[in-house]
Design an enzyme around this catalytic site. Structure first.
Site, PDB file in Angstrom:
ATOM      1  N   ARG A 113      24.490  40.173  54.132  1.00 17.74           N
ATOM      2  CA  ARG A 113      25.815  39.964  53.553  1.00 17.74           C
ATOM      3  C   ARG A 113      26.364  38.597  53.961  1.00 17.74           C
ATOM      4  NH1 ARG A 113      29.073  41.242  49.375  1.00 17.74           N
ATOM      5  NH2 ARG A 113      31.136  42.036  49.942  1.00 17.74           N
ATOM      6  N   THR A 407      26.484  41.853  40.849  1.00 18.93           N
ATOM      7  CA  THR A 407      25.268  42.325  41.509  1.00 18.93           C
ATOM      8  C   THR A 407      24.126  42.701  40.579  1.00 18.93           C
ATOM      9  OG1 THR A 407      25.800  44.676  41.763  1.00 18.93           O
ATOM     10  CG2 THR A 407      26.644  43.208  43.422  1.00 18.93           C
ATOM     11  N   THR A 425      23.617  40.113  45.280  1.00 16.61           N
ATOM     12  CA  THR A 425      24.855  39.756  44.598  1.00 16.61           C
ATOM     13  C   THR A 425      25.260  38.308  44.818  1.00 16.61           C
ATOM     14  OG1 THR A 425      27.201  40.373  44.392  1.00 16.61           O
ATOM     15  CG2 THR A 425      26.244  40.477  46.583  1.00 16.61           C
ATOM     16  N   ASP A 454      36.005  39.444  48.110  1.00 19.98           N
ATOM     17  CA  ASP A 454      35.907  40.866  48.443  1.00 19.98           C
ATOM     18  C   ASP A 454      36.756  41.225  49.658  1.00 19.98           C
ATOM     19  OD1 ASP A 454      34.364  41.768  46.384  1.00 19.98           O
ATOM     20  OD2 ASP A 454      32.495  41.881  47.499  1.00 19.98           O
ATOM     21  N   SER A 479      30.664  47.209  48.052  1.00 22.39           N
ATOM     22  CA  SER A 479      30.403  48.507  47.431  1.00 22.39           C
ATOM     23  C   SER A 479      28.924  48.722  47.144  1.00 22.39           C
ATOM     24  CB  SER A 479      31.179  48.628  46.116  1.00 22.39           C
ATOM     25  OG  SER A 479      32.558  48.573  46.336  1.00 22.39           O
TER      26      SER A 479
END
Length: 596
Positions: A113, A407, A425, A454, A479
């Site tokens: 991430r 994504t 993503t 986000d 998510s």
């Protein structure tokens, strides 16, 4: 028997073998279906391995890697790099990813991430004390997080790769040099985006001199990306996180003409991928394993499913082949309660403690039974409140609603039974609308993410901090819901699945699991079902897919109902009782499944 793309055109006239480190890649002349809306797909049955991805060229790359002796992780890397080329609006090395891996014995989760640069704080998206308009923040340097995809893939490959790292980039490099055919989906995405044209490099590459999107069927080459990928193939992730490509990335962010970002070379060099403990949850006869925070996917999915299991069974969950209004009411109300908890508690676990110091408390059967008792015959609408799944060390405010997008998902099971579920993503379509050419000066390149949107734009509500606010080095809540499913008795692998779709990923994945377990559907049948979602307010039904009686019945239960496109991109591979594999690809996108 080899199963090859029964729903796409295949021509052998342009096959060009390219060999690298013992892996020979053959360029197929294939392209997605012309339609970019809803295209029926047959489902695919395989015996030994399967690859499912959002574009046939990407699926084919993974197929060829496994045929050459590659592992599921090897195939995922090859697929990912081709997706960046042919589906640039959805993912790339300028973004992040979550990868779940099963090696036949153990499930591991790899966190790639994006992170916030060290120089930012909770006021990142505030101007004169007020949150920026969402798209003003998105299409800017402010929104770009430090990318993590390559570092994560490199970590997973070091542990589970079978082919050389360099070989896995051959398909994407070859296609970038030789070109690929622009699909209807890419054309439509380019045509409908009003911000990408504002980036000079992107306008020159993806549009005509008149500003028109590249036409369907046009051959697009990306020499800048080919050169960048050649450097990464040779030097690994350091080629992106250090040196000239990194310098170009930072310059693109810092020199944005309206809202420059604060990313530095030190941010790129210091990025670390993480291995996290998977969350595995008993769900009747299955064990469902998903990604822990900073993903909200597994926790929210399993809250929805857990609450449904505490509610009275709906006599007819399906009517005329689609979910009934009675079943949808329960599903949507459980979603409201789960999203209320999500908005209050879930954020980067390196910055925010779980309620009661254990995320699993949010899934405790007693807690979910109490939450399910709140579901009545009429909707609670936007009044759904978070519960108290465990003692909270710090009192958080609920995050105000804001959009989530983007994504692409990849599911793979290889010949050794190893499995990957990876969701990747750059957040919105085309991310921050910043194209980086790596300093090559060549046409093309890769897109930078807008993942920092986000985070909550609003850091405090009524004097209380929002858990998912911006902080230096923090990973924004996601998510993304890559999921692996196992039999509780014996531990055999059942399925690999996931989807794109922003916050709606949670609904798409949850409903698919129900269709597979409770409604006796195969993978393709489950993906063909229409969608219905709520993020806590109005209910959205997939446009044109439900009878009018469903809308009326939900309205009578108090729901505010409207229709919209709900373009999931689900990929599912299921291991059948006799050991064979069956794969499904979402009819709303260009994906296919391939294998033997």
């Amino acid at each position: 028997m080899t199963l090859r793309l029964s729903s796409v055109a295949v021509s052998l006239s342009l096959i060009i073998p390219v060999t690298a480190l013992g892996f020979t890649y053959t360029t197929p002349s294939i392209s997605p279906e012309v339609d970019s809306g809803y295209t029926e797909k047959p489902g695919w049955e395989m015996q030994t391995f399967a690859v499912a991805a959002a574009n046939p060229l990407a699926t084919d790359a993974g197929y060829q890697v496994i045929e050459a002796g590659g592992s599921a992780v090897d195939a995922a890397i090859a697929v990912k790099m081709v997706l960046m080329l042919v589906e640039p609006q959805s993912s790339g090395i300028g973004g992040g990813a979550f990868l779940m891996h099963y090696d036949g014995d153990e499930v591991k989760t790899y966190d790639g991430r994006e992170t916030a640069p060290d120089a930012v704080d909770e006021t990142l998206f505030l101007e004169d004390g007020e949150p920026l308009e969402f798209m003003e923040a998105v299409a800017s340097g402010l929104s770009v997080g430090v990318p993590g995809t390559l570092k994560m893939l490199e970590m997973a490959h070091a542990e589970h790769g079978a082919l050389a790292w360099e070989a896995l980039f051959t398909p994407a490099i070859t296609l970038a040099k030789q070109g690929f055919v622009v699909s209807q989906r890419l054309h439509a995405s380019l045509a409908n985006d009003r911000y990408l044209r504002e980036d000079p490099l992107a306008r020159q590459f993806y549009y005509t001199e008149e500003g028109e999107a590249l036409e369907v069927g046009e051959t697009l080459r990306n020499p800048a990306l080919a050169e960048i990928l050649e450097a990464i193939a040779e030097k690994g992730s350091d080629a992106l996180h250090q040196g000239s490509i990194a310098e170009d990335l930072v310059a693109r962010v810092q020199s944005h003409p309206s809202r420059p970002g604060a990313m530095t070379l030190a941010d790129l060099e210091d990025y670390e991928a993480k291995v996290r403990e998977p969350l595995c949850t008993a769900w009747q006869q299955w064990e469902v394993c998903g990604f822990p925070p900073p993903s909200s996917g597994h926790l929210t999915i399993m809250q929805i499913l857990g609450m449904l299991d505490h509610l009275p069974l709906v006599e007819a969950p399906l009517e005329a082949g689609v979910p009934s209004a009675a079943w949808l009411h329960q599903f949507l109300e459980a979603s409201r309660l789960a999203f209320a908890d999500r908005g209050r508690y879930i954020a980067d676990p390196d910055y925010v403690s779980a309620p009661g110091e254990d995320w699993a408390l949010m899934l405790h059967p007693d807690y979910l039974a109490l939450r399910a008792e709140l579901i009545e015959s009429q909707t609670m609408g936007s009044e759904a409140e978070p519960g108290r799944p465990g003692e909270v060390i710090m009192t958080w405010a609920s995050q105000p609603q804001q959009p989530e997008y983007g994504t692409s998902h990849i599911s793979i099971i290889d010949v050794e039974g190893r499995a990957v579920a990876m969701t990747t993503t750059i957040e919105q379509a085309f991310g921050s609308r910043i194209l980086a050419d790596g300093g090559t000066g060549l046409p093309g390149g890769y897109l930078l993410n807008n993942e920092l949107t986000d985070f909550s734009f609003t850091p405090q509500v009524d004097g209380l901090l929002v858990a998912n606010r911006v902080e230096p080095g923090k990973r924004p809540r996601s998510s993304m819901s890559p999921t692996l499913v196992f039999e509780r008795d014996g531990g055999d692998l059942v399925a690999s699945l996931g989807s794109p779709g922003g916050a709606a990923i949670i609904h798409y994945t949850a409903r698919t699991l129900i269709a597979l377990r409770d409604w006796g559907m195969n993978a393709q049948q489950a993906l063909d079902l229409p969608h219905a979602i709520t993020l806590g307010g109005p209910v959205y039904l997939e446009e044109g897919r439900f009878p009018e009686t469903t809308r009326i019945s939900l309205s009578e239960r108090g729901h505010e109902v409207s229709e919209r496109e709900l373009t999931s991109g689900l990929q599912v591979i299921v291991r059948q009782p006799e050991g064979e594999l069956f794969g499904g690809a979402d009819p709303r996108r260009e994906g296919v499944v391939m294998g033997e």
